[in-house]
Design a protein around this motif. Sequence first.
Motif, mmCIF file in Angstrom:
data_model
loop_
_atom_site.group_PDB
_atom_site.id
_atom_site.type_symbol
_atom_site.label_atom_id
_atom_site.label_comp_id
_atom_site.label_asym_id
_atom_site.label_seq_id
_atom_site.Cartn_x
_atom_site.Cartn_y
_atom_site.Cartn_z
ATOM 1 N N TYR A 75 -44.607 -9.018 -60.627
ATOM 2 C CA TYR A 75 -43.893 -10.293 -60.732
ATOM 3 C C TYR A 75 -42.423 -10.046 -60.441
ATOM 4 N N TRP B 113 -41.564 -17.426 -57.065
ATOM 5 C CA TRP B 113 -41.665 -18.856 -56.691
ATOM 6 C C TRP B 113 -40.368 -19.381 -56.081
ATOM 7 N N MET C 176 -46.116 -18.823 -62.531
ATOM 8 C CA MET C 176 -46.057 -19.339 -61.160
ATOM 9 C C MET C 176 -46.400 -20.822 -61.139
ATOM 10 N N VAL D 243 -48.862 -15.399 -53.243
ATOM 11 C CA VAL D 243 -47.835 -16.428 -53.469
ATOM 12 C C VAL D 243 -48.334 -17.766 -52.913
#
Length: 314
Positions: A211, A172, A304, A185
């Motif tokens: 991740y 992020w 996220m 994403v």
Amino acid sequence: QVIILGSNGQIGTELATVLRSKYGQTQVVTSDIRQPQLPDAAGLFETIDVLDRRALHALFSKYRPTQVYLLAAILSATGEKLPRQAWDLNINGLLNVLDLSLEYGVSKVFWPSSIAVFGPNSPKTNTPQYAVMDPNTVYGISKLAGERICEYYHLRFGLDVRSIRYPGIISWKAAPGGGTTDYAVHIFHEALKHSTYNCFLSANTALPMLYMDDAIRGTLSLMDAPAEAIRIRSSYNLTGVSFTPDMLAREIRKIIPEFVITYTENDPRQAIADTWPNSIDDADARRDWGWQPQYDLTDITQLMIKNLKDNIHI
Ligand code: VAH
């Protein structure tokens, strides 16, 4: 000192932060082809083009690095729009860095490969470390060639260069650029802004993903391992979790019940994704240097959404 080449990218941005906390703010030099959007906190940023051998030589001479992380690259989707530039940057950038690392006695070099080195005739499920590899994207071809070049520089010249075949990476802090896995994403940004996302991959396109925190931790584990533990000098398979856009949408709906995903047809990135594995066997990384992913799809989705809400003020 440590030099990160391509520090403005999705991985480089986070690697810089972690390496600075590990080695000290002033021990890590970041560099990229242009200034970062946010000024570099430690101030040790150098504007450099890894294809400019003389400038790169001056950088190595100035800092005498003990470690170099080469993250500058053109990724899969962009690479198909700019094939010659992708080959040039991905291969000649690597050769420049390997040669200078030898010349300046750099003790360790990291270079990222990708599951994009596998192609339409590679095994699709639990793709093994060694398999048929017939990548048909310039990015994948350059990463496959790069792996062979890294192994050559290790075997022929003794350079301690280490590599990981990253799957799609989800993060992020810094937006990814020009990848095929980047839907995983963008979907979070869109889910938070509009509760809907128009996905450029089909609902059942399964891809191996990781991740960012797992990717960074895995990279440091590889780089900290004793040289004799590193039995693979091309590049290690690595993965966290495999999922499809449909599975990800269902996971998002557990937090944002009104979220709706739609699908576009005929996006060129679908043809790329169709040549890649659905899942990866990373047994060699687990055995040689203790790799173990920590984040599953539920963790990734929760983290996220939480982090984008708290930090990106969507
Ligand atoms: C890409 N994120 O999509 C990169 C990565 C396996 C995918 O190489 O091109």
